[in-house]
Design an enzyme around this catalytic site. Structure first.
Site, PDB file in Angstrom:
ATOM      1  N   HIS A 109       0.834  -1.204   0.000  1.00 50.62           N
ATOM      2  CA  HIS A 109       0.000   0.000   0.000  1.00 50.62           C
ATOM      3  C   HIS A 109       0.866   1.250   0.000  1.00 50.62           C
ATOM      4  CE1 HIS A 109      -2.338  -3.298   1.711  1.00 50.62           C
ATOM      5  NE2 HIS A 109      -3.418  -2.686   1.275  1.00 50.62           N
ATOM      6  N   HIS A 164      -4.077   3.850  -3.370  1.00 50.36           N
ATOM      7  CA  HIS A 164      -4.186   3.183  -2.062  1.00 50.36           C
ATOM      8  C   HIS A 164      -3.287   1.959  -1.981  1.00 50.36           C
ATOM      9  CE1 HIS A 164      -5.984   1.081   1.379  1.00 50.36           C
ATOM     10  NE2 HIS A 164      -6.052   0.028   0.595  1.00 50.36           N
ATOM     11  N   GLU A 170     -17.415  -2.574  25.015  1.00 50.31           N
ATOM     12  CA  GLU A 170     -16.655  -3.828  25.155  1.00 50.31           C
ATOM     13  C   GLU A 170     -15.449  -3.870  24.214  1.00 50.31           C
ATOM     14  OE1 GLU A 170     -19.930  -3.730  24.482  1.00 50.31           O
ATOM     15  OE2 GLU A 170     -20.893  -4.459  26.322  1.00 50.31           O
ATOM     16  N   HIS A 230     -28.551 -13.483  25.844  1.00 49.19           N
ATOM     17  CA  HIS A 230     -27.459 -13.356  26.804  1.00 49.19           C
ATOM     18  C   HIS A 230     -26.772 -14.689  27.120  1.00 49.19           C
ATOM     19  CE1 HIS A 230     -29.005  -9.394  27.158  1.00 49.19           C
ATOM     20  NE2 HIS A 230     -28.349  -9.082  28.260  1.00 49.19           N
TER      21      HIS A 230
HETATM   22  C1  TPP Z   1     -11.485  -3.862   9.874  1.00 51.12           C
HETATM   23  C2  TPP Z   1     -10.960  -3.728   8.494  1.00 51.12           C
HETATM   24  N1  TPP Z   1     -11.818  -3.737   7.475  1.00 51.12           N
HETATM   25  C3  TPP Z   1     -11.359  -3.666   6.199  1.00 51.12           C
HETATM   26  C4  TPP Z   1     -10.030  -3.581   5.947  1.00 51.12           C
HETATM   27  C5  TPP Z   1      -9.514  -3.555   4.514  1.00 51.12           C
HETATM   28  N2  TPP Z   1      -9.014  -2.213   4.216  1.00 51.12           N
HETATM   29  C6  TPP Z   1      -7.718  -1.901   4.256  1.00 51.12           C
HETATM   30  S1  TPP Z   1      -7.441  -0.257   4.040  1.00 51.12           S
HETATM   31  C7  TPP Z   1      -9.085   0.047   3.846  1.00 51.12           C
HETATM   32  C8  TPP Z   1      -9.629   1.428   3.693  1.00 51.12           C
HETATM   33  C9  TPP Z   1      -8.718   2.351   3.028  1.00 51.12           C
HETATM   34  O1  TPP Z   1      -9.090   3.683   3.285  1.00 51.12           O
HETATM   35  P1  TPP Z   1      -8.301   4.548   4.339  1.00 51.12           P
HETATM   36  O2  TPP Z   1      -8.411   3.929   5.660  1.00 51.12           O
HETATM   37  O3  TPP Z   1      -8.759   5.925   4.179  1.00 51.12           O
HETATM   38  O4  TPP Z   1      -6.786   4.411   3.881  1.00 51.12           O
HETATM   39  P2  TPP Z   1      -6.093   5.104   2.639  1.00 51.12           P
HETATM   40  O5  TPP Z   1      -6.642   4.461   1.409  1.00 51.12           O
HETATM   41  O6  TPP Z   1      -6.416   6.552   2.714  1.00 51.12           O
HETATM   42  O7  TPP Z   1      -4.648   4.793   2.822  1.00 51.12           O
HETATM   43  C10 TPP Z   1      -9.822  -1.126   3.948  1.00 51.12           C
HETATM   44  C11 TPP Z   1     -11.287  -1.199   3.786  1.00 51.12           C
HETATM   45  C12 TPP Z   1      -9.173  -3.556   7.053  1.00 51.12           C
HETATM   46  N3  TPP Z   1      -7.852  -3.481   6.916  1.00 51.12           N
HETATM   47  N4  TPP Z   1      -9.650  -3.607   8.311  1.00 51.12           N
END
Ligand code: TPP
Ligand code: MG
Length: 664
Positions: free
Chosen positions: A39, A270, A412, A474
């Protein structure tokens, strides 16, 4: 917008910072390109802000990444891991080499896809599941304030910095973390929000219209917005944050993938390898003409100087450190706890009380908390039910961080992540309670604690249909199996007060894994009536009632051990000898030598397992001819004895199953 963000007038100092930041960018691009995965967007977008943080604000000395009074740096958006690996390498942190970076995302490299705690010093927590890092950071900031209250500014006086992305802030856990931090006025917590407006699917406006500034403000934070590519702007904000009376949010407007000619500012930046052409274009735009993985000497030595600038502060701190502080950070359970728990076991075996294991857990905690300042308890608003607050500790508040009991509120997930943060910070052993059925609300954090191998203790009460009237919402049913499925997690389901004390002792002794105690709401008979100093539960399962002539072995955990005893009496009345095996911790049992396991399971006997949960997992112990008495559906609302009868989890049913199994 993108153009204006990038269009920052560069003073000579700004230009120097940009060159330092470009070293992060180059390494990140090259590593992702080499791995053909990863990334680049976040490291390229946040390189400027991170450089300002490390250059001017972060208190650290790369030579000793474990220095207890260092500032913590958490990359909550773990997908941007190359940002962290680049920083660790550039600052000269031991355990992070250029070769490691060249092997980004390869088996055995500390540079895993997402940062993994323990892979290299300086990786303060495992991140990747979005929202976890920021929630861990809240625990770190709590730990810092608590230990500061105990040891004073001379020994504990640091900050926790977080880089969080859009995704971190969209995840529900962030709401729990943010509101808890705001409530506790954790002013040593500073979040740099990578406000790039982009996530995987495209613009964040596709799915979200939150005003993050207003959101944080309403949670009790101070906030500021900056251009994340303007080093002076970021530095001003970080200066401002140093004196904040509340946790501080710095929303850094950035361009994702800054420098990638066709991808920057879009979701294409990304993830994924940009390709040779895009990288060549970026090198031009960034005015970076070194070949892949080569950092010009001057830039590397400037970075190394940044890595070493904290040496004087660390040396001064070392001059102040005390034996008492070092002992506290070593976090070994004092021997008085072992003695105290053994005494408690003896008394329980002698008095044979009928007591809920949640109550027995409280008795164990009285011993633990009175003898050790390291434990910090809490509950997600179920203190009177979880029995987690003992007499010798008081609550932790914004006005008094010396307390050792945290009212987490109904949070939690945030609680479980904060507990991890406290353990990761060091010097503390956190435990926290909720109903076992809500372990589902903690599960992502439990999983990461197990993955990281850290000592936290989950106190999860109301562990079955035995909670009665609150009904199936529960009543845990699949939770025993679901939690036992998590590697490196010690799941205990103690049968009485003795096994509960033993479970606590084991949990505290295991520094490298979390433990989860499943405790009953209802009273249970004492089944361990012969005292021994030995921690018998440490073997995971053991014969609790023997009979050399037994044809039947009854296997049970927790509240159902008592049922097994009653079934044994019924069988005895019919001339059928049975032995009973209590299995408080499957994971520990699995670690015993095969000879022990075989002998405990009783070769040549038929097996009947009884547990008020689903069957999943039991077949490996009962074998093809064995029987299982337990749950096959969700539970039901009613007085618990009636509910047990309703689902046929009774001594009679166990005895009948044994007889049927004997007939084959
Ligand atoms: C709980 C969770 N859900 C989904 C993902 C998969 N995932 C990785 S980055 C991302 C979103 C990317 O957007 P952002 O957080 O704004 O990062 P950017 O692209 O700006 O680096 C997702 C959905 C993850 N890592 N963790
Ligand atoms: Mg984003």
């Amino acid at each position: 917008m993108s153009a204006s963000l990038a269009d920052v007038p560069q003073s000579p100092e700004q230009a120097d910072i940009r060159r330092l930041a470009n070293a992060i960018r180059a390494l990140s691009m090259d590593a992702v390109e080499q791995a053909k995965s990863g990334h680049p967007g976040l490291p390229l977008g946040m390189a400027d802000a991170a450089t300002v943080l490390f250059l001017k604000f972060l208190k650290f000395d790369a030579a000793d990444p474990h220095w207890p009074d260092r500032d913590r740096f958490v990359l909550s958006a773990g997908h941007g891991s190359m940002l962290l690996y680049s920083l660790l390498y550039l600052t000269g942190t031991p355990g992070m080499t250029l070769d490691d970076i060249k092997r980004f995302r390869q088996v055995g490299s500390p540079c895993a896809g997402h940062p993994e705690y323990g892979h290299a010093p300086g990786i303060e927590t495992t991140t990747g599941p979005l929202g976890q890092g920021i929630a861990n950071a809240v625990g770190m900031a709590i730990a810092e304030r608590h230990l500061n209250a105990r040891f004073g500014n001379g020994l504990v006086d640091h900050r926790t910095y977080v880089i969080a992305s859009d995704g971190d802030l969209m995840e529900g856990i962030s709401q729990e973390a943010i509101t808890l931090a705001g409530h506790l006025k954790l002013n040593r917590l500073i979040v740099l929000f990578d406000d790039n407006g982009i996530s995987i699917d495209g613009k964040t406006s596709l799915a979200d219209s939150t005003d993050q500034i207003e959101r944080f403000q309403s949670a009790g934070w101070n906030t500021i917005q900056v251009n994340g590519h303007d080093a002076a702007d970021v530095a001003r904000a970080l200066h401002w944050a140093q004196t904040s009376d509340r946790p501080a949010l710095i929303a850094c407007k950035t361009i994702i993938g800054f420098g990638l000619p066709t991808r920057q500012g879009t979701q294409k930046a990304h993830s994924d390898a940009p390709g040779a052409e895009e990288i060549a274009g970026a090198r031009k735009l960034l005015d970076w003409d070194s070949p892949p993985f080569v950092i010009p000497e001057q830039i590397l030595s400037d970075w190394r100087a940044i890595g070493a600038k904290g040496k004087a502060a660390r040396d001064a701190w070392n001059g102040r450190r005390t034996k008492e502080f070092d002992e506290a950070m070593a976090c070994d359970a004092p021997s008085a706890i072992g003695q105290g728990l053994s005494d408690l076991k003896r008394k329980t075996s002698e008095d044979k009380p009928a007591v809920a294991t949640r109550k027995a857990s409280e008795a164990a905690l009285e011993v633990i908390n009175a003898n050790w300042a390291a434990t910090v308890g809490g509950s997600a608003d179920l203190t009177p039910s979880n029995n987690t607050k003992t007499k010798t500790i008081h609550s932790l508040y914004a006005e008094d961080y010396s307390g050792r009991y945290i009212h987490y509120g109904i949070r939690e997930h945030g609680m479980a992540a904060a507990m991890s943060g406290m353990a990761l910070h060091g010097g503390l052993v956190p435990y926290g309670g909720t109903f076992l059925t809500f372990s589902d609300y903690c599960r992502p954090s439990i999983r990461l604690a197990a993955l990281m191998g850290i000592r936290v203790v989950y106190v999860m009460t109301h562990d079955s249909i035995g909670l009665g009237e609150d009904g199936p919402t529960h009543q845990p049913v699949e939770h025993f199996a679901a939690l036992r499925a998590i590697p490196n997690l010690l799941v205990f389901r103690p049968a009485d007060g003795v096994e509960t004390a033993e479970a606590w002792e084991i949990a505290l002794a295991n520094k490298n894994r979390p433990s989860l105690l499943m405790l009953s709401r209802q009273n249970l008979s004492t089944v361990r009536t012969q005292h021994t100093d030995e921690n018998v539960s440490a073997k995971g399962a053991y014969e609790i009632a023997g009979d050399a002539s037994a044809k039947v072995t009854l296997l049970a955990t927790g509240s159902e051990v008592e049922i097994a005893f009653k079934a044994r009496d019924l069988l005895a009345a019919e001339g059928i000898a049975a032995r009973i095996v209590s299995m408080p911790c499957w994971a520990l049992f699995e670690e015993q030598p095969a000879t022990y396991r075989d002998s405990v399971l009783g070769p040549g006997t038929v097996k009947v397992a009884v547990e008020a949960g689903v069957r999943l997992g039991w077949d490996r112990y009962i074998g093809a001819d064995g029987r299982f008495i337990g749950m096959h559906s969700f539970g039901a609302s009613g007085p618990y004895k009636d509910v047990y009868k309703h689902f046929g989890i009774t001594p009679e049913a166990v005895a009948e199953a044994a007889k049927a199994a004997l007939k084959g």
